[in-house]
Scaffold this active site. Sequence first.
Site, PDB file in Angstrom:
ATOM      1  N   ASN A   1       1.301   3.685   1.805  1.00 32.27           N
ATOM      2  CA  ASN A   1       1.924   4.113   3.064  1.00 32.27           C
ATOM      3  C   ASN A   1       2.982   3.145   3.580  1.00 32.27           C
ATOM      4  O   ASN A   1       3.659   3.458   4.550  1.00 32.27           O
ATOM      5  CB  ASN A   1       0.856   4.277   4.153  1.00 32.27           C
ATOM      6  N   LYS A   2       3.110   1.973   2.963  1.00 32.73           N
ATOM      7  CA  LYS A   2       4.031   0.970   3.492  1.00 32.73           C
ATOM      8  C   LYS A   2       5.486   1.295   3.082  1.00 32.73           C
ATOM      9  O   LYS A   2       5.721   2.169   2.246  1.00 32.73           O
ATOM     10  CB  LYS A   2       3.598  -0.425   3.039  1.00 32.73           C
ATOM     11  N   ASN A   3       6.443   0.548   3.653  1.00 28.20           N
ATOM     12  CA  ASN A   3       7.860   0.913   3.457  1.00 28.20           C
ATOM     13  C   ASN A   3       8.296   0.816   2.004  1.00 28.20           C
ATOM     14  O   ASN A   3       9.165   1.564   1.568  1.00 28.20           O
ATOM     15  CB  ASN A   3       8.751   0.038   4.341  1.00 28.20           C
ATOM     16  N   ILE A   4       7.715  -0.137   1.275  1.00 28.28           N
ATOM     17  CA  ILE A   4       7.918  -0.278  -0.174  1.00 28.28           C
ATOM     18  C   ILE A   4       6.525  -0.309  -0.779  1.00 28.28           C
ATOM     19  O   ILE A   4       5.647  -0.990  -0.261  1.00 28.28           O
ATOM     20  CB  ILE A   4       8.656  -1.601  -0.486  1.00 28.28           C
TER      21      ILE A   4
ATOM     22  N   HIS B   1       0.851  -1.196   0.000  1.00 29.24           N
ATOM     23  CA  HIS B   1       0.000   0.000   0.000  1.00 29.24           C
ATOM     24  C   HIS B   1       0.892   1.252   0.000  1.00 29.24           C
ATOM     25  O   HIS B   1       2.037   1.211   0.447  1.00 29.24           O
ATOM     26  CB  HIS B   1      -0.886  -0.039   1.251  1.00 29.24           C
TER      27      HIS B   1
END
Length: 368
Positions: A182-185, A180
């Site tokens: 907002n996730k780190n990747i 998603h």
Amino acid sequence: MSDFLPFTRPSIDEPTIAGVAEVLRSGWITSGPQVKAFEAALSHLCAGRPVRAFNSGTAALEVGLRLAGIGAGDEVITTPLSWVATANVILEVGARPVFVDVDPRTRNIDLEGVEAAITPATRALLPVDLAGLPVDRDRLYGIARARRLRVLEDAAQSFGASWNGRTLGSFGDLVAFSFHANKNITTAEGGALVLPDESYAVPCEKLRLQGVVRSGEDGMEVDVLGGKWNLTDVAARIGLGQLPHLDAFTARRRALARHYLVRWDRSLGCELPPEDYANSSWHMFQVVLPERMPRAEFIRRMREAGIGVGVHYPAIHLFALYRALGWRAGQFPHAERIGGSIATLPLFPAMSEADVERVCEAAKRILS
Ligand SMILES: *Cc1c(COP(=O)(O)O)cnc(C)c1O
């Protein structure tokens, strides 16, 4: 006044943007060669274990449960302090979530409580690495082995994290990631499921796309009800442009988290996250506000100071859907208290140390 500082923002480089444009011009924009390449790159990061990409982390989790054979009458033990998707997928497959309260220090599921919650109907454990801090994998798999339970790791927030030097996803049972925005990747929207071995690959691909299996030039068969959960090549190309930055992103997040922990005024009465720089992916930097400060007021005043604050997450069992199924306030006091007063402060790779200092100073002004 300086620019608004959001609590997170994806870092997407120009070659990736150009690469997406190339995919769009190529004539093949949904699942194809980019997805295959993305899955291969993910598999490489996971010690060669098979990985399949999905159009969301939620889909990866649901297919993970179905591949583990979880369904009606089964209990799945999970945490009440997570994004609601974690518990929703258990309901989606017809099973029953069994919540176990969190350890207030780590904010992750309390593994002692997990042992106590196991019944003859328990089939699987679904732990979450909140904010990227890994649940103790040695204890987790110790319990699973001793009690013959499947494990589906909700590693949506811990992509790039490790346990005692081993990257999450490179070992264990089923492991789900989210990409998603907002996730780190990120792939904008997307996810992946790491499989225990190759025997899971065909069943996984079937569940991902309508249960379809193709053979020969024109053969098609459907013997199981699948979903519509395939990732597009457009999204996979974003992911392929992100992966080379994974180590640098994680290192940057760790450095910024360390800076927060150095600069944060400990006399303000907030609960800080555990200082784990070896394992955590530092997906979020979260403080639990002191009782005297209503969270809504803190969010409003930080916004007035040009700083975005997120809420991750209200306790799942207190949502109306879950209350209607019988859960109630008072059952999981740590998750309820933390869920009611946790605040996510800005943390993303493109931030500077000066941004961290600005957040610390604004929070100190508001909390003093
Ligand atoms: C983001 C997230 C999910 C779901 O991932 P999506 O890609 O948004 O479907 C599940 N669990 C946790 C803990 C998450 O943070």
